[in-house]
Scaffold this motif. Structure first.
Motif, mmCIF file in Angstrom:
data_model
loop_
_atom_site.group_PDB
_atom_site.id
_atom_site.type_symbol
_atom_site.label_atom_id
_atom_site.label_comp_id
_atom_site.label_asym_id
_atom_site.label_seq_id
_atom_site.Cartn_x
_atom_site.Cartn_y
_atom_site.Cartn_z
ATOM 1 N N GLY A 149 10.314 5.715 3.940
ATOM 2 C CA GLY A 149 10.894 5.473 5.108
ATOM 3 C C GLY A 149 10.071 4.220 5.992
ATOM 4 N N CYS A 150 8.824 4.201 5.830
ATOM 5 C CA CYS A 150 7.832 3.187 5.997
ATOM 6 C C CYS A 150 7.954 1.870 5.540
ATOM 7 N N GLU A 151 8.046 1.926 4.083
ATOM 8 C CA GLU A 151 8.259 0.732 3.379
ATOM 9 C C GLU A 151 9.631 -0.002 4.025
ATOM 10 N N VAL A 152 10.878 0.914 4.149
ATOM 11 C CA VAL A 152 11.987 0.192 4.520
ATOM 12 C C VAL A 152 11.788 -0.146 6.029
ATOM 13 N N ALA A 153 11.292 0.431 6.885
ATOM 14 C CA ALA A 153 11.095 -0.031 8.374
ATOM 15 C C ALA A 153 10.084 -1.398 8.289
ATOM 16 N N GLY B 102 -4.914 4.979 -0.897
ATOM 17 C CA GLY B 102 -5.212 6.164 -1.905
ATOM 18 C C GLY B 102 -5.576 7.472 -0.851
ATOM 19 N N ILE B 103 -5.940 7.167 0.213
ATOM 20 C CA ILE B 103 -6.415 8.380 0.992
ATOM 21 C C ILE B 103 -5.196 9.624 1.186
ATOM 22 N N CYS C 163 0.844 -1.512 0.064
ATOM 23 C CA CYS C 163 0.077 0.006 0.134
ATOM 24 C C CYS C 163 0.692 1.055 0.014
ATOM 25 N N SER C 164 1.918 1.395 0.864
ATOM 26 C CA SER C 164 2.667 2.818 0.673
ATOM 27 C C SER C 164 3.558 2.610 -0.564
#
Lengths: 878, 114
Positions: free
Chosen positions: A493-497, A460-461, A363-364
């Motif tokens: 960053g979120c994806e990596v985390a 999407g939001i 999603c990200s």
């Protein structure tokens, strides 16, 4: 009610638009004419009348608009309109659309497939009547460290008589039987059971009947019921099977029924159901050994806790009545479904969480892609807003675009899940119960559809809100894009985390698996093969005959070229135990209950064939015959537990209670601990009794181990040749190498490790894609800036470093957050780890290294592009 | 014309139903005229609100419509009250009276309240 009616009518209005549009126009026109006519009658000129009427009438267009809104469902109208528009927009941007749909398909597919596994293994109700009322009853005994053990027949029979909480209690005991006389002999799972068990489970047969109560006992018990699977494969679905007789391990049974295909017992092999065939006295006298699995059905209105209380009372009465055998013997009740699934729950929960994390990454990633696209569409949004589209309207349109993506991704995902099911069915280790029921059923499809519809809200939001923010036409998107870029960096960053968490988890499992496979199994798995033999009871009724046959088999195989040593045992390593029984040690107080040990029966060469080290004393040999004094070998665990580390050689053990008349058996040697229940399980005390001295009853199943220098196939071929020369009806089953034995014993762990590693790999790839996407976009946007820097004298190396720094910043930040996250959650999978702590520095370091390498690789392409920027061209461009 | 009030939200439906009850079948224009007359020309009915209201009542089954011929020989859609509509008039009228009575108590001068 009225509202519902109105809703339906409006839905109808949505569908047949043409008709009512015409009607509405006609009606409005009539009214306008009537109005004009009135005015004319009042004395106006037709022209004035018309103008006045139109004025009073209000805007016809707006009247029509309002009418339309009411006639149909405006939300649905705009949705359809938006979907059409979205499809058009997405088609115009095929690169983005493809990547987004593939990514979403992967996420939705992986989640749906994982859900279908959990559904089959954990959640789907068992194929019995009211399965939630079924409980498993087991025995407990703190003295023997039993927390959950099988039941002695006499205790079981007393429970039946002494309880008021169950409708029925039945028992079963899985054994192995050999079906002969139907072509090649085959090994089946034979479920010996009490006749009432089918009634307890509440399952009617597909054909014929279930057992009658008297058939539980010796004399009437030569009847059998086939599982559907066996009926289909072993008997080609013969419709006249009921009434035929079959030969099982040399005994003849009449087939009385066939169970329906959905019916199953724990384990999913070809099963055949036969009554115990016990003497009635067994249910009165045998309070040991323990070997019955017990299932009961609760009476209506009785809770599990109430039943537990009563059964505990029953157990303590039995304890008073039979202190010899039942001291401290308690009972434990568990929901049957729970006992079947509890072992698999932690691993599946871990995998489900992992796949959810993967979904978040997906999603990200898609959100990131959308933000990139939106930046290019700033102008379009500005124009739309200038033309009067509200922010909510824009958000709705963007969310509809997301929905369109998600629907396509969902379709792909479902296809992936169907494919995954086929792959999983071939690959899931048999140790996972109920796996064969893996299906893409309504629930699975519903789940897939649900996440497909929910996903746009997740991914999407943020882009929708960000890109619908009022940017006026004159704003060229410079500031907006900077804001967009920092948002995209946060997403990366979120994806990596999240990827770090998955990679760390996978790393820990991989280390556990490697650790498990490298555990010393206590035997040498190389250059050895094994197979099972069933010696039919009729021809091998006498135990000397059995012994002589096995000796002959061994010596004949030994003569084959390339064979070094041949040994035979009742139970192979990593195959559990044949049976356990009480034992007493000479010199210890009687009734010392801690003495429960495992039995195996072997020929002298068993240890050399398996490659098991003799640590002390001597091995068995040809002088240990039925006439010589009884001897046994013991394993190290036994020596440690029974003799507290003292030299066990020469000590004497009785296989039974102190007061029993069994003879004292002398320990003559000690061998290394062979793994019994799995590579991770503790080795329990075990004795190895010579075949010649065991009271092997007829119909013994044994496993032969052949060690030799030539390849496994040649060893097997040699063994088969020699065995068929002796008895061509003897079937070799479970043919395997000892190496595969070890390999398959960790199949469960390998399954979960491979899946998690797969998820982690996908996560890494997506994260790299995210890093690449953001950086490539920002380089493209900053061409002018880079050109200026170059013109001002920045070197290529400096620029390269600058871009890399930009790209790696969210990676480092994300890694640190991810490490902290992994630190927080890996404790939860402690029970799945072996030989490695949840916080394992090498794993964390390696994760970081892998991630940095992958991210760096993703950064190199955009950075290289940046230094190829021609300052002249870039400055002229804008 | 500017000082005429628009019909208050929520009351139009009741006015339409009551009009049809007293007048019998009417076309949209007639309904609008009649409401304006009844209000002593204090209200003006906007067609943009009247038509959706008629449609809603029809969808809910309180009124029914059919094509007929108007006084000036034009094809016109006539609306009439259904049986459900009859009941609804009574019900809504009762509710309206209750509501106005309550509001009236609030608006009444302080000393009149007990």
């Amino acid at each position: 009610m009225r509202r519902l009616r109105a809703l339906f009518l409006r839905l109808g209005g949505f569908v047949q638009k043409q008709d009512w549009e015409r009607d509405m126009a006609a009606e409005l026109e009539t009214n306008l004419q009537l109005h004009i006519a009135d005015k004319v009658r009042a004395g106006m000129s037709p022209g004035d009348a018309r103008r006045a009427a139109v004025l009073e009438f209000g805007s016809i267009a707006s009247a029509k608009e309002n009418y339309r809104d009411r006639k149909s469902l405006p939300l649905l109208e705009t949705l359809a309109q938006d979907l059409r528009y979205a499809a058009r927009t997405l088609r115009k941007n095929p690169g983005f659309t493809m990547v987004a749909i593939l990514t979403l398909g992967l996420g939705i597919g992986a989640n749906t497939a994982m859900f279908s596994v959990a559904q089959a293994v954990l959640w789907r109700p068992l194929p019995y009547a009211h399965p939630d009322r079924l409980v498993e009853i087991s025995e407990t005994n703190p003295l023997k460290r039993w927390t959950h053990t099988v039941v002695a027949p006499a205790n079981f029979a007393d429970w039946q008589k002494m309880n008021t909480v169950f409708i029925g209690i039945g028992a079963y005991d899985p054994t192995e039987v050999f079906l002969t006389g139907e072509g090649e002999p085959q090994r089946l799972k034979g479920i010996a059971l009490t006749a009432n068990l089918f009634e307890v489970l509440g399952v009617a047969p597909l054909l014929g009947r279930t057992f009658r109560n008297e058939e539980t006992f010796e004399g009437k018990s030569r009847v059998a019921i086939l599982s559907y699977n066996l009926w289909q494969t072993g008997f080609a679905g013969d419709p006249h099977i009921v009434g035929r007789s079959v030969s099982l391990t040399g005994k003849t049974y009449d087939v009385v029924g066939v169970m329906p295909s959905a019916f199953f017992f724990p384990g999913h092999d070809k099963q055949i159901y036969i009554p115990f065939g016990f003497k009635p006295s067994i249910f009165v006298e045998h309070r040991r050994p323990h070997y019955l699995n017990v299932i009961a059905r609760l009476r209506d209105g009785v809770s599990l806790a109430q039943a537990s209380r009563q059964m505990t009372g029953v157990a303590s009465r039995l304890e008073q009545m039979y202190p010899d055998t039942n001291t401290k013997m308690g009972v434990r009740l568990d929901g049957f479904h729970d006992t079947l699934t509890q072992e698999k729950r932690p691993a599946l929960a871990m995998l489900l969480s992992a796949v959810c994390v993967l979904f978040l990454i997906v999603c990200s990633n898609v959100a990131n892609l959308q933000l990139g696209c939106a930046a290019a569409r700033v102008r379009e949004f500005s124009i739309r807003q200038a033309l009067g589209a509200g922010r909510a309207r824009l958000v709705r349109q963007l969310l509809t675009e997301s929905l369109a993506l998600s629907l396509a991704g969902g379709a792909l995902g479902l296809a992936l899940a169907v494919f995954a099911r086929a792959a999983l069915l071939r690959w899931i280790p048999a140790a996972i119960p109920r796996y064969a029921e893996l299906r893409i059923d309504t629930w699975v499809v519903f789940f897939g559809a649900a996440i497909t519809v929910l996903a746009p809200l997740l991914f999407g939001i943020v882009p929708a809100l960000a890109s619908s923010r009022a940017d006026s036409l004159r704003d060229r998107g410079d500031t907006g894009s900077r804001r967009g870029r920092s948002l995209r960096n946060v997403l990366v960053g979120c994806e990596v985390a999240l990827s770090v968490v998955l990679v760390v988890g996978a790393g820990l499992l991989i280390r556990s698996l490697i650790g498990l496979e490298n555990v010393d199994p206590g035997f040498n798995p190389d250059h050895a093969v094994s197979f099972s033999l069933a010696l039919p009871e009729i021809r091998y009724a006498k135990s000397e005959r059995t012994v002589r046959t096995i000796e002959e088999i061994e010596s004949r195989i030994r003569t084959e070229a390339g064979v070094q040593v041949v040994g035979t045992g009742m139970v192979l390593p990593l195959h559990g135990t044949a049976w356990t029984d009480d034992a007493s040690v000479e010199g210890h107080a009687p009734g010392d209950y801690e003495r429960e040990l495992r039995h195996n029966v072997v020929t002298p060469d068993f240890f050399r064939a398996t490659g098991t080290r003799l640590i002390r004393g001597r091995s068995l040999n040809g002088f240990d015959t039925e006439k010589s004094p009884p001897v046994t070998l013991v394993n190290e665990s036994l020596a440690k537990n029974y003799f507290r580390g003292a030299d066990p050689i020469g000590k004497r053990i009785k296989f039974g209670l102190m007061q029993d008349k069994d003879p004292w058996v002398t320990v003559v040697g000690m061998v290394a601990d062979m793994k019994q229940d799995g590579m991770a399980a503790r080795v329990e005390p075990e004795v190895y009794v010579p075949l010649t001295q065991a009271d092997a009853e007829g119909g013994l199943g044994v496993s032969v181990v052949v060690r030799g220098s030539c390849n496994p196939d040649a060893l097997i071929a040699a063994a088969r040749r020699e065995i068929h020369a002796i008895d061509k009806d003897l079937a070799l089953t479970d043919v395997t190498t000892l190496r595969d034995l070890v390999h398959n014993s960790v199949g469960d762990q390998r399954f979960r490790t491979t899946l998690l590693a797969g998820f982690a790999g996908c996560a890494l790839f997506l994260a790299a894609l995210g890093v690449y996407g953001v950086l490539a976009y920002s380089v493209a946007q900053r061409t002018r800036e880079i050109g200026v820097r170059m013109a001002l004298g920045a070197s290529a190396a400096q620029l390269f470093r600058m871009v890399l720094r930009d790209g790696m910043r969210p990676v480092f930040a994300g890694s640190i957050v991810g490490m902290a996250g992994a630190y927080a959650v890996t404790g939860l999978i402690q029970s799945l780890l072996f030989g490695v702590a949840p916080v394992d520095p090498p794993t964390y370091l390696l994760t970081f290294a892998i991630l940095a390498a992958v991210a760096l690789a993703a950064c190199v392409v955009p950075a290289a592009k940046a230094i190829r920027v021609d300052p002249l061209v870039s400055l002229r461009e804008q | 014309m500017a000082n005429k009030a628009d019909v208050w939200q929520g009351t139009l439906a009741l006015m339409v139903l009551k009009t049809l009850q007293t007048m019998g079948p009417l076309h949209g224009y007639g309904i609008a005229r009649r409401i304006e007359q009844t209000s002593g020309d204090q209200l003006s009915v906007n067609y943009g609100t009247l038509y959706p209201a008629l449609l809603k009542l029809e969808q809910e089954g309180y009124i029914a419509s059919e094509w007929g011929v108007s006084d000036n020989n034009r094809k016109a859609k006539y609306y009439r009250l259904t049986r459900a509509g009859q009941k609804q008039v009574a019900k809504e009228a009762r509710e309206w009276e209750q509501a106005t009575a309550i509001i009236a108590r609030f608006l009444a001068p302080e000393e009149e309240r007990s």
